[in-house]
Structure formats: C-alpha cells, structure tokens
Design a protein around this motif. Structure first.
Motif, PDB file in Angstrom:
ATOM      1  N   LYS A  43       0.845  -1.193   0.000  1.00  0.00           N
ATOM      2  CA  LYS A  43       0.000   0.000   0.000  1.00  0.00           C
ATOM      3  C   LYS A  43       0.883   1.246   0.000  1.00  0.00           C
ATOM      4  CE  LYS A  43      -4.194  -1.878   0.465  1.00  0.00           C
ATOM      5  NZ  LYS A  43      -4.978  -1.727   1.702  1.00  0.00           N
ATOM      6  N   LEU A  44       0.328   2.331  -0.508  1.00  0.00           N
ATOM      7  CA  LEU A  44       1.051   3.602  -0.565  1.00  0.00           C
ATOM      8  C   LEU A  44       0.240   4.685   0.135  1.00  0.00           C
ATOM      9  CD1 LEU A  44       3.212   5.601  -1.573  1.00  0.00           C
ATOM     10  CD2 LEU A  44       1.969   5.708  -3.756  1.00  0.00           C
ATOM     11  N   ILE A  45       0.873   5.378   1.078  1.00  0.00           N
ATOM     12  CA  ILE A  45       0.250   6.510   1.765  1.00  0.00           C
ATOM     13  C   ILE A  45       0.832   7.786   1.163  1.00  0.00           C
ATOM     14  CG2 ILE A  45      -0.124   7.667   3.979  1.00  0.00           C
ATOM     15  CD1 ILE A  45       0.406   4.922   5.323  1.00  0.00           C
ATOM     16  N   ILE A  46       0.009   8.531   0.434  1.00  0.00           N
ATOM     17  CA  ILE A  46       0.450   9.790  -0.168  1.00  0.00           C
ATOM     18  C   ILE A  46       0.076  10.930   0.768  1.00  0.00           C
ATOM     19  CG2 ILE A  46       0.187  11.383  -2.101  1.00  0.00           C
ATOM     20  CD1 ILE A  46      -0.246   9.068  -3.947  1.00  0.00           C
ATOM     21  N   VAL A  47       1.091  11.628   1.260  1.00  0.00           N
ATOM     22  CA  VAL A  47       0.892  12.749   2.180  1.00  0.00           C
ATOM     23  C   VAL A  47       0.972  14.041   1.374  1.00  0.00           C
ATOM     24  CG1 VAL A  47       1.682  13.875   4.289  1.00  0.00           C
ATOM     25  CG2 VAL A  47       1.966  11.394   4.024  1.00  0.00           C
ATOM     26  N   ARG A  81      -4.818   0.769  -4.019  1.00  0.00           N
ATOM     27  CA  ARG A  81      -3.733   0.521  -3.062  1.00  0.00           C
ATOM     28  C   ARG A  81      -3.174   1.817  -2.475  1.00  0.00           C
ATOM     29  NH1 ARG A  81       0.361  -2.472  -6.720  1.00  0.00           N
ATOM     30  NH2 ARG A  81       1.595  -2.525  -4.793  1.00  0.00           N
ATOM     31  N   ILE A  82      -3.878   2.936  -2.683  1.00  0.00           N
ATOM     32  CA  ILE A  82      -3.378   4.238  -2.239  1.00  0.00           C
ATOM     33  C   ILE A  82      -4.290   4.842  -1.178  1.00  0.00           C
ATOM     34  CG2 ILE A  82      -2.946   6.628  -2.961  1.00  0.00           C
ATOM     35  CD1 ILE A  82      -1.995   5.567  -5.638  1.00  0.00           C
ATOM     36  N   ILE A  83      -3.670   5.445  -0.166  1.00  0.00           N
ATOM     37  CA  ILE A  83      -4.377   6.174   0.891  1.00  0.00           C
ATOM     38  C   ILE A  83      -3.915   7.631   0.823  1.00  0.00           C
ATOM     39  CG2 ILE A  83      -4.758   6.387   3.382  1.00  0.00           C
ATOM     40  CD1 ILE A  83      -3.899   3.385   3.567  1.00  0.00           C
ATOM     41  N   PHE A  84      -4.861   8.568   0.731  1.00  0.00           N
ATOM     42  CA  PHE A  84      -4.527   9.988   0.663  1.00  0.00           C
ATOM     43  C   PHE A  84      -4.742  10.645   2.027  1.00  0.00           C
ATOM     44  CE2 PHE A  84      -5.844   8.992  -3.715  1.00  0.00           C
ATOM     45  CZ  PHE A  84      -4.764   9.495  -4.433  1.00  0.00           C
ATOM     46  N   VAL A  85      -3.766  11.427   2.473  1.00  0.00           N
ATOM     47  CA  VAL A  85      -3.917  12.233   3.685  1.00  0.00           C
ATOM     48  C   VAL A  85      -3.300  13.601   3.425  1.00  0.00           C
ATOM     49  CG1 VAL A  85      -3.936  10.282   5.295  1.00  0.00           C
ATOM     50  CG2 VAL A  85      -1.760  11.347   4.675  1.00  0.00           C
ATOM     51  N   GLY A  86      -3.740  14.603   4.169  1.00  0.00           N
ATOM     52  CA  GLY A  86      -3.208  15.953   4.009  1.00  0.00           C
ATOM     53  C   GLY A  86      -2.507  16.423   5.264  1.00  0.00           C
ATOM     54  N   ILE A  87      -1.486  17.247   5.089  1.00  0.00           N
ATOM     55  CA  ILE A  87      -0.764  17.806   6.232  1.00  0.00           C
ATOM     56  C   ILE A  87      -0.533  19.292   5.997  1.00  0.00           C
ATOM     57  CG2 ILE A  87       1.542  17.278   5.295  1.00  0.00           C
ATOM     58  CD1 ILE A  87       2.402  16.699   8.217  1.00  0.00           C
ATOM     59  N   PRO A  94       9.398  22.491  12.912  1.00  0.00           N
ATOM     60  CA  PRO A  94       9.712  21.293  12.116  1.00  0.00           C
ATOM     61  C   PRO A  94       9.509  19.996  12.883  1.00  0.00           C
ATOM     62  CG  PRO A  94      11.718  22.477  12.733  1.00  0.00           C
ATOM     63  CD  PRO A  94      10.565  23.375  13.063  1.00  0.00           C
ATOM     64  N   GLY A  95       9.796  20.009  14.173  1.00  0.00           N
ATOM     65  CA  GLY A  95       9.579  18.810  14.976  1.00  0.00           C
ATOM     66  C   GLY A  95       8.111  18.442  15.037  1.00  0.00           C
ATOM     67  N   GLN A  96       7.261  19.454  15.132  1.00  0.00           N
ATOM     68  CA  GLN A  96       5.817  19.233  15.160  1.00  0.00           C
ATOM     69  C   GLN A  96       5.337  18.656  13.835  1.00  0.00           C
ATOM     70  OE1 GLN A  96       3.426  22.544  16.689  1.00  0.00           O
ATOM     71  NE2 GLN A  96       1.922  22.175  15.091  1.00  0.00           N
ATOM     72  N   TRP A  97       5.907  19.133  12.730  1.00  0.00           N
ATOM     73  CA  TRP A  97       5.528  18.627  11.407  1.00  0.00           C
ATOM     74  C   TRP A  97       5.889  17.150  11.279  1.00  0.00           C
ATOM     75  CZ3 TRP A  97       8.250  16.578   7.231  1.00  0.00           C
ATOM     76  CH2 TRP A  97       7.543  16.494   6.027  1.00  0.00           C
ATOM     77  N   ARG A  98       7.086  16.771  11.712  1.00  0.00           N
ATOM     78  CA  ARG A  98       7.496  15.365  11.632  1.00  0.00           C
ATOM     79  C   ARG A  98       6.614  14.482  12.514  1.00  0.00           C
ATOM     80  NH1 ARG A  98      12.603  17.947  11.550  1.00  0.00           N
ATOM     81  NH2 ARG A  98      12.878  17.662  13.798  1.00  0.00           N
ATOM     82  N   PHE A 140      13.269  10.528   8.985  1.00  0.00           N
ATOM     83  CA  PHE A 140      12.424   9.492   9.585  1.00  0.00           C
ATOM     84  C   PHE A 140      13.258   8.214   9.663  1.00  0.00           C
ATOM     85  CE2 PHE A 140       9.661  12.578   7.554  1.00  0.00           C
ATOM     86  CZ  PHE A 140       8.719  12.831   8.539  1.00  0.00           C
ATOM     87  N   MET A 141      14.113   8.165  10.681  1.00  0.00           N
ATOM     88  CA  MET A 141      15.109   7.104  10.780  1.00  0.00           C
ATOM     89  C   MET A 141      14.488   5.725  10.971  1.00  0.00           C
ATOM     90  SD  MET A 141      17.718   8.917  10.288  1.00  0.00           S
ATOM     91  CE  MET A 141      18.997   7.703  10.570  1.00  0.00           C
ATOM     92  N   GLU A 142      13.254   5.683  11.470  1.00  0.00           N
ATOM     93  CA  GLU A 142      12.610   4.390  11.713  1.00  0.00           C
ATOM     94  C   GLU A 142      12.084   3.753  10.428  1.00  0.00           C
ATOM     95  OE1 GLU A 142       9.345   7.486  12.676  1.00  0.00           O
ATOM     96  OE2 GLU A 142      11.518   7.365  12.382  1.00  0.00           O
ATOM     97  N   TRP A 143      12.064   4.521   9.332  1.00  0.00           N
ATOM     98  CA  TRP A 143      11.574   4.005   8.055  1.00  0.00           C
ATOM     99  C   TRP A 143      12.738   3.856   7.082  1.00  0.00           C
ATOM    100  CZ3 TRP A 143       7.392   8.378   7.742  1.00  0.00           C
ATOM    101  CH2 TRP A 143       6.398   8.132   8.700  1.00  0.00           C
ATOM    102  N   LYS A 144      12.695   2.818   6.309  1.00  0.00           N
ATOM    103  CA  LYS A 144      13.692   2.607   5.263  1.00  0.00           C
ATOM    104  C   LYS A 144      13.491   3.647   4.166  1.00  0.00           C
ATOM    105  CE  LYS A 144      16.623   0.333   2.520  1.00  0.00           C
ATOM    106  NZ  LYS A 144      18.067   0.197   2.789  1.00  0.00           N
ATOM    107  N   TYR A 145      14.571   4.322   3.767  1.00  0.00           N
ATOM    108  CA  TYR A 145      14.473   5.298   2.683  1.00  0.00           C
ATOM    109  C   TYR A 145      14.918   4.660   1.373  1.00  0.00           C
ATOM    110  CZ  TYR A 145      15.791   9.116  -0.433  1.00  0.00           C
ATOM    111  OH  TYR A 145      15.931   9.930  -1.536  1.00  0.00           O
ATOM    112  N   ILE A 146      14.045   4.688   0.387  1.00  0.00           N
ATOM    113  CA  ILE A 146      14.366   4.188  -0.952  1.00  0.00           C
ATOM    114  C   ILE A 146      14.266   5.356  -1.926  1.00  0.00           C
ATOM    115  CG2 ILE A 146      13.676   2.651  -2.826  1.00  0.00           C
ATOM    116  CD1 ILE A 146      12.734   0.650  -0.808  1.00  0.00           C
TER     117      ILE A 146
END
Length: 411
Positions: A43-47, A81-87, A94-98, A140-146
């Motif tokens: 699945k893909l989450i598009i922010v 397979r896509i989930i859309f969210v807005g931010i 910046p910490g609040q945004w992350r 986002f160190m907890e996520w793998k960056y590709i």
C-alpha cells in the motif's frame, strides 16, 4: 495471471510506502514515484503537503483539487492501493511537522487494518532527493528510505509558471471576453495551444485536461491575476544589481483571546486576512515601522510607550518560501492588551477591513489567511498566550471598513 500476481508479491517487501509532496501540480515525475513505490510496497500513503493554505502563487490548488488531479491521472488498480492524507505546513515547528507525519501514517495504517494497530508493519519512505528541500526524506530514521531517480527533469514550478502565463485572463466571463480584442483572443488561444503541446510530455492526458478545465473556473481568475502581479514584481526586482532581501514587520495584537487582523486590499493575497504590518522604510527602525503600519491599517492609535508595556515577545520569521514576492524576512511582535482597554478601529491604507477573531476559532478560517500569518499567530500562542476561555465557540465582534459602515464579523 497467477504468475504475474506472484511476481508482484515477490517485489513487495514492505507493507506500506510513504510519499510526501505538494504536487502543485501532479505530473509524470510524481507518477513515476508512485509506480516505483507500489513496486516496493503493498500500500502507498500519499501525504499531500500545504493543506488548508490560502490559494497563492506557490500553492494555487487545494488539497481536494490535487487529490482529484491524482485520482484522474492514476489507474484504478493503483488507486485501490493508495491512501490519501493531508498535512499543513509548519515552517517554524519542524519537529511538530514530523510528529504529525508519523501520526498520519500510524492512523492510516490502523484504519487500513480495520482498527487493529500492529507495531510490526514495515514502512518505507520514498521520493527523489533533489536539493536541500528534500532533507525531510532522511529525517524518519525508523523508516527505510528508498530513493527514486529523477524522471526527465520535470519540475512542478516550471509547469505551474507556464500555466499561469498561458491561461492569464482565463476564468473570466463572456462579458469580459467580449471586451477583448480579436487579436488578444487569438494570441491567448495560441499561448494555450502551445502550452498544451509542450506539456504532453510532463502531464498525463487526464491531468492536462484537468488543468485546462480548471482554468475556466472563477477561482482560477484571481490566482492567475496574482501570478501576473508576482511576475511583474519579480521582473522589476531582478533589475537591481544585488539580490534583494525584503524586510517587513507584523503586529500580533491580542485582547480577550482575540487577535486583530485586516483584509488585504490588493495583491498579493487580495481579499485574504492578514496581520497588520508592512515594509520597513529606509529611514526608520523596525519597531517604528510596526507602530506606523498598525496605525495606518487599523486605526489603533497607541503610543510606543503604551505598546511596549503590553509587549510579550518579538521573533523573526524567515522561512525562504514564506512569501511569493521573494526573500522576505518579517519581524513580528505580540502584544497583550488589557481586557477592558477600549479603542476605535478604522481600516485604512492597504486594508479594506479590520476585524477581531477569536483565537480558538481561527483554525476555521486558516485557508483564508495570508502567507504564514496563521503559523505566526500559533507560534506566539503556544509560547506566550494562555487559554482562559477554551469553551467559547462563537464570538460576534464589531468591525469597520473604509466606507465607515459598521457590521458584524463572525468567527
């Protein structure tokens, strides 16, 4: 069919991919990233960034419009397979945004799994690392960056600027068009046709048609006019010998948990609510410019001594992208006026209206607030202003306009 499905499943090493962007507009480079992400995740989450922003030269399309552009550009199998969210943007937190990105992703996963929050969901973050504006991809160190390679060097800014130019005067009614000369109409059609032909390699067919259709709508007129103003403004500034850094000042006046704002008379941000303020003249101090602009735009006639007694803090807001006019640094000060202090208001200068807004309800009009002024108010509120009346829902406040006609402002 079974072999094809097994091949796809073999590639899908992650449960979810996260793809963050502004998508102003959604182009084939973005579509390439979506395709790559879906090859690596189930699945893909598009922010979608810059949500709930007022329309501007940099952000002409709303969250809903950008989502619709994507829906019309992507295939049904991809959309399933896509989930859309807005931010929302958070230039100064910046910490609040992350933290908000992480919350949105976690909530999306929980919702997708029908309320079952599982800590073992594997997540990757993907995107093209273009320049310093892409640094968030590595935060986002907890996520793998590709990483995704650049796709044909397509840039949304180039598409956006060419759209503004091709469709200027677009969205106007028949009456306006009838007053335009035949030559101007012919030139406009030629510009639009050239734009369509040049962007067939940057936008999907449906995305291209979506932008053409949008240009005929009433809401396109204002933003295209503003873009023309910005273009002329920047052309004038570019003739100067050295790069220009503009200095402005803004006043955050607070009384009874209400903030004073003005409605802008002209471009940029025509018709949007803003903090009282403006440019610093060559021969004045920043503080003097703030007092002058406050008096000119709102009629608040307090001496520097009286205002300084009410001052809580001053802060510099300097995000490079905060203003469409170019590099603009503003010095903002927050003032807490006594609850019973009475003063007459009169909109003037660059303001067509002046109005008090309840801080607790300001969020409801954040998509009608100029540039980063909503974020500036929230910055000061979170640090210096205590909420003593959080249960207040509706406030009716008298306001005044340039015609000296009284009215009521609901917030």
């Amino acid at each position: 069919m079974l072999q094809e499905k097994q091949a796809i499943q073999k590639k899908q090493k992650f449960d979810y991919a996260v793809y963050i962007g502004r998508f102003q507009p959604f182009h084939l480079g973005h579509m390439h990233c979506v395709t790559e992400a879906l090859q690596n995740a189930e699945k893909l989450i598009i922010v979608i960034g810059s949500t709930n922003q007022a329309r501007s030269f940099r952000n002409p399309w709303s969250f809903e419009e950008r989502q619709q552009m994507m829906v019309e550009s992507l295939s049904r199998s991809q959309l399933s397979r896509i989930i859309f969210v807005g931010i929302e943007d958070s230039f100064y937190e910046p910490g609040q945004w992350r933290t908000e990105v992480r919350r949105l992703v976690a909530d999306s996963i929980t919702s997708d799994r029908h309320g079952k929050r599982k800590s073992n969901a594997s997540v990757l973050i993907t995107g093209h690392f273009r320049d310093n504006t892409s640094q968030y991809l590595r935060q986002f160190m907890e996520w793998k960056y590709i990483s995704v390679n650049d796709y044909q060097s397509i840039h949304a800014t180039t598409i956006r600027n060419s759209w503004f130019d091709a469709f200027r005067e677009g969205g106007q009614g028949k009456e306006s068009v009838s007053m335009t000369s035949a030559r101007e109409i012919s030139d406009r059609k030629k510009r639009q046709q050239q734009w369509i032909e040049s962007n067939q390699s940057t936008l999907s067919a449906n995305g291209l048609q979506w932008l053409i259709n949008f240009s005929t709508l009433e809401q396109a007129t204002k933003i295209i006019e503003e873009a023309q103003y910005i273009k002329e403004y920047r052309a004038h500034v570019s003739q100067l010998r050295w790069p220009v850094v503009l200095v402005t000042t803004d006043a955050v006046l607070i009384q009874n948990r209400q903030v004073l704002m003005v409605k802008r008379r002209g471009f940029p941000g025509k018709g949007l609510w803003a903090l009282p303020g403006g440019f610093v003249d060559q021969d004045e101090r920043i503080e003097d410019a703030l007092f002058r602009e406050l008096k000119e735009e709102t009629g608040v006639n307090l001496s520097s001594h009286e205002l300084n007694q009410c001052q809580l803090a001053t802060h510099v807001f300097d995000d490079p992208d905060r203003s469409s006019r170019g590099r603009t640094i503003t010095h903002a000060s927050v003032y807490q006026l006594p609850d019973m202090f009475d003063h007459k208001l009169q909109a003037g200068d660059d303001a067509s209206e002046v109005c008090w807004f309840d801080l607790n309800s300001l969020i409801e009009i954040r998509d009608q607030i100029f540039e980063d002024h909503y974020q500036i108010v929230r910055y000061f509120e979170s640090r210096y202003l205590r909420d003593t009346n959080s249960e207040q829902n509706v406030t009716i406040i008298k306001f005044y306009n340039n015609n000296k006609q009284g009215g009521f402002c609901y917030d």
